[in-house]
Design a protein around this motif. Structure first.
Motif, PDB file in Angstrom:
ATOM      1  N   MET A 195      -2.396  -6.881  18.864  1.00 55.51           N
ATOM      2  CA  MET A 195      -2.073  -6.824  20.285  1.00 55.51           C
ATOM      3  C   MET A 195      -2.408  -8.185  20.917  1.00 55.51           C
ATOM      4  O   MET A 195      -3.477  -8.735  20.703  1.00 55.51           O
ATOM      5  CB  MET A 195      -2.884  -5.711  20.949  1.00 55.51           C
ATOM      6  N   ALA A 196      -1.468  -8.694  21.690  1.00 55.86           N
ATOM      7  CA  ALA A 196      -1.636 -10.005  22.314  1.00 55.86           C
ATOM      8  C   ALA A 196      -2.695  -9.949  23.416  1.00 55.86           C
ATOM      9  O   ALA A 196      -2.851  -8.927  24.093  1.00 55.86           O
ATOM     10  CB  ALA A 196      -0.303 -10.479  22.898  1.00 55.86           C
ATOM     11  N   GLU A 197      -3.400 -11.064  23.550  1.00 55.67           N
ATOM     12  CA  GLU A 197      -4.426 -11.156  24.589  1.00 55.67           C
ATOM     13  C   GLU A 197      -3.767 -11.205  25.963  1.00 55.67           C
ATOM     14  O   GLU A 197      -2.747 -11.877  26.149  1.00 55.67           O
ATOM     15  CB  GLU A 197      -5.256 -12.426  24.365  1.00 55.67           C
ATOM     16  N   LYS A 198      -4.342 -10.489  26.903  1.00 60.11           N
ATOM     17  CA  LYS A 198      -3.829 -10.476  28.276  1.00 60.11           C
ATOM     18  C   LYS A 198      -4.122 -11.805  28.957  1.00 60.11           C
ATOM     19  O   LYS A 198      -5.174 -12.401  28.740  1.00 60.11           O
ATOM     20  CB  LYS A 198      -4.458  -9.332  29.073  1.00 60.11           C
ATOM     21  N   THR A 199      -3.196 -12.231  29.815  1.00 57.98           N
ATOM     22  CA  THR A 199      -3.331 -13.509  30.509  1.00 57.98           C
ATOM     23  C   THR A 199      -3.351 -13.299  32.014  1.00 57.98           C
ATOM     24  O   THR A 199      -3.083 -12.187  32.504  1.00 57.98           O
ATOM     25  CB  THR A 199      -2.138 -14.432  30.167  1.00 57.98           C
ATOM     26  N   LEU A 200      -3.601 -14.371  32.732  1.00 55.08           N
ATOM     27  CA  LEU A 200      -3.542 -14.307  34.195  1.00 55.08           C
ATOM     28  C   LEU A 200      -2.130 -13.953  34.655  1.00 55.08           C
ATOM     29  O   LEU A 200      -1.962 -13.228  35.630  1.00 55.08           O
ATOM     30  CB  LEU A 200      -3.998 -15.644  34.809  1.00 55.08           C
ATOM     31  N   LYS A 201      -1.127 -14.429  33.936  1.00 50.38           N
ATOM     32  CA  LYS A 201       0.263 -14.090  34.285  1.00 50.38           C
ATOM     33  C   LYS A 201       0.489 -12.577  34.159  1.00 50.38           C
ATOM     34  O   LYS A 201       1.179 -11.977  34.976  1.00 50.38           O
ATOM     35  CB  LYS A 201       1.245 -14.859  33.418  1.00 50.38           C
ATOM     36  N   ASP A 202      -0.122 -11.963  33.138  1.00 46.81           N
ATOM     37  CA  ASP A 202      -0.032 -10.503  32.991  1.00 46.81           C
ATOM     38  C   ASP A 202      -0.711  -9.805  34.168  1.00 46.81           C
ATOM     39  O   ASP A 202      -0.176  -8.833  34.726  1.00 46.81           O
ATOM     40  CB  ASP A 202      -0.696 -10.044  31.684  1.00 46.81           C
ATOM     41  N   ALA A 203      -1.891 -10.297  34.552  1.00 43.28           N
ATOM     42  CA  ALA A 203      -2.619  -9.719  35.689  1.00 43.28           C
ATOM     43  C   ALA A 203      -1.807  -9.887  36.972  1.00 43.28           C
ATOM     44  O   ALA A 203      -1.744  -8.963  37.800  1.00 43.28           O
ATOM     45  CB  ALA A 203      -3.989 -10.382  35.833  1.00 43.28           C
ATOM     46  N   PHE A 204      -1.187 -11.040  37.140  1.00 44.83           N
ATOM     47  CA  PHE A 204      -0.342 -11.297  38.312  1.00 44.83           C
ATOM     48  C   PHE A 204       0.794 -10.280  38.367  1.00 44.83           C
ATOM     49  O   PHE A 204       1.034  -9.663  39.407  1.00 44.83           O
ATOM     50  CB  PHE A 204       0.213 -12.729  38.236  1.00 44.83           C
ATOM     51  N   HIS A 205       1.469 -10.077  37.233  1.00 48.55           N
ATOM     52  CA  HIS A 205       2.595  -9.141  37.193  1.00 48.55           C
ATOM     53  C   HIS A 205       2.140  -7.710  37.484  1.00 48.55           C
ATOM     54  O   HIS A 205       2.786  -6.984  38.259  1.00 48.55           O
ATOM     55  CB  HIS A 205       3.304  -9.232  35.833  1.00 48.55           C
ATOM     56  N   GLU A 206       1.038  -7.297  36.893  1.00 51.46           N
ATOM     57  CA  GLU A 206       0.530  -5.938  37.125  1.00 51.46           C
ATOM     58  C   GLU A 206       0.131  -5.735  38.589  1.00 51.46           C
ATOM     59  O   GLU A 206       0.414  -4.688  39.180  1.00 51.46           O
ATOM     60  CB  GLU A 206      -0.657  -5.632  36.203  1.00 51.46           C
ATOM     61  N   THR A 207      -0.519  -6.720  39.170  1.00 52.99           N
ATOM     62  CA  THR A 207      -0.927  -6.625  40.580  1.00 52.99           C
ATOM     63  C   THR A 207       0.291  -6.658  41.486  1.00 52.99           C
ATOM     64  O   THR A 207       0.339  -5.956  42.501  1.00 52.99           O
ATOM     65  CB  THR A 207      -1.917  -7.754  40.928  1.00 52.99           C
ATOM     66  N   LEU A 208       1.293  -7.437  41.114  1.00 54.51           N
ATOM     67  CA  LEU A 208       2.541  -7.487  41.877  1.00 54.51           C
ATOM     68  C   LEU A 208       3.207  -6.109  41.913  1.00 54.51           C
ATOM     69  O   LEU A 208       3.680  -5.660  42.967  1.00 54.51           O
ATOM     70  CB  LEU A 208       3.474  -8.533  41.269  1.00 54.51           C
ATOM     71  N   LYS A 209       3.215  -5.410  40.784  1.00 56.02           N
ATOM     72  CA  LYS A 209       3.785  -4.057  40.737  1.00 56.02           C
ATOM     73  C   LYS A 209       3.007  -3.111  41.644  1.00 56.02           C
ATOM     74  O   LYS A 209       3.594  -2.278  42.347  1.00 56.02           O
ATOM     75  CB  LYS A 209       3.797  -3.525  39.301  1.00 56.02           C
ATOM     76  N   ASP A 210       1.697  -3.261  41.641  1.00 57.44           N
ATOM     77  CA  ASP A 210       0.815  -2.445  42.484  1.00 57.44           C
ATOM     78  C   ASP A 210       1.123  -2.695  43.972  1.00 57.44           C
ATOM     79  O   ASP A 210       1.275  -1.762  44.752  1.00 57.44           O
ATOM     80  CB  ASP A 210      -0.634  -2.818  42.156  1.00 57.44           C
ATOM     81  N   VAL A 211       1.231  -3.961  44.340  1.00 51.57           N
ATOM     82  CA  VAL A 211       1.487  -4.326  45.738  1.00 51.57           C
ATOM     83  C   VAL A 211       2.897  -3.907  46.161  1.00 51.57           C
ATOM     84  O   VAL A 211       3.112  -3.487  47.299  1.00 51.57           O
ATOM     85  CB  VAL A 211       1.237  -5.833  45.965  1.00 51.57           C
ATOM     86  N   TYR A 212       3.839  -3.991  45.254  1.00 53.08           N
ATOM     87  CA  TYR A 212       5.216  -3.569  45.545  1.00 53.08           C
ATOM     88  C   TYR A 212       5.230  -2.084  45.915  1.00 53.08           C
ATOM     89  O   TYR A 212       5.817  -1.691  46.926  1.00 53.08           O
ATOM     90  CB  TYR A 212       6.089  -3.843  44.320  1.00 53.08           C
ATOM     91  N   TYR A 213       4.560  -1.273  45.129  1.00 49.55           N
ATOM     92  CA  TYR A 213       4.437   0.155  45.430  1.00 49.55           C
ATOM     93  C   TYR A 213       3.735   0.349  46.783  1.00 49.55           C
ATOM     94  O   TYR A 213       4.187   1.118  47.632  1.00 49.55           O
ATOM     95  CB  TYR A 213       3.649   0.859  44.319  1.00 49.55           C
ATOM     96  N   ALA A 214       2.623  -0.359  46.961  1.00 47.72           N
ATOM     97  CA  ALA A 214       1.825  -0.223  48.183  1.00 47.72           C
ATOM     98  C   ALA A 214       2.633  -0.594  49.417  1.00 47.72           C
ATOM     99  O   ALA A 214       2.567   0.091  50.446  1.00 47.72           O
ATOM    100  CB  ALA A 214       0.562  -1.082  48.091  1.00 47.72           C
TER     101      ALA A 214
END
Length: 188
Positions: free
Chosen positions: A1-20
């Protein structure tokens, strides 16, 4: 499994904010209907329209990432909107209704300010200048809305209202651009 990056965190948070943000539009429309004072109704209605544009900006940020705009359930926003629903049931027909609505709306605004500030910082770190600009535009709108809600809250009559207006209201009035007040100076 690939290591998570800041870009991954950015994308996940973006999805969260989009819903919000999409949930925020619904909450603002409901708040506009429930508000008793015209200034508060207008503020909620205008910010609902502004929030719809913020959703569009988020879509643009997804495009910058080369991803489709997709939300993921935001537990924080679900909690904030559930609390608003409960408060509307408890206080909707009372003299405290508008004050309580403002409190709920500001809790949502403060959450959004925190998340947009975070995303803006991460966009800068990731070298996503256009995303940073788009996120900053929304962040500034959220801050102006928070200040406007404070100003409206301070203007609501309540127990112990001393008709003073005070320096604090004048400071908020100076800090809120005229365009955030619909092009007119707010009442002190």
């Amino acid at each position: 499994m690939a290591e998570k990056t800041l870009k991954d965190a950015f994308h996940e948070t973006l999805k969260d904010v989009y819903y919000a943000e999409k949930q925020s539009v619904k909450a603002l429309k409901k708040s506009a209907k429930a508000a008793k004072t015209p200034d508060l109704k207008e503020a909620f209605t205008r910010h609902a329209e502004e929030s719809a544009m913020q959703v569009e900006r988020l879509v643009q940020v997804f495009e910058i990432l080369g991803k489709s705009a997709r939300g993921k359930t935001c537990e924080a926003m679900q909690g904030l909107t559930a609390e608003m629903e409960e408060d509307l049931e408890d206080f909707g027909d009372t003299e405290a209704a508008d004050d309580v609505l403002i409190g709920c709306a500001q809790a949502i605004e403060h959450y959004e300010i925190a998340r947009y500030g975070l995303l803006k910082t991460w966009a800068r770190k990731l070298g996503l200048a256009e995303a940073e600009r788009l996120l900053d535009e929304t962040l500034e709108e959220e801050k102006r809305t928070d200040l406007l809600l404070t100003q409206i809250a301070e203007g609501l009559d309540g127990p112990g209202d001393d008709e003073d207006g005070g320096e604090e209201t004048a400071e908020v009035e100076k800090a809120v651009p005229r365009r955030a007040l619909g092009g007119k100076k707010a009442k002190a």
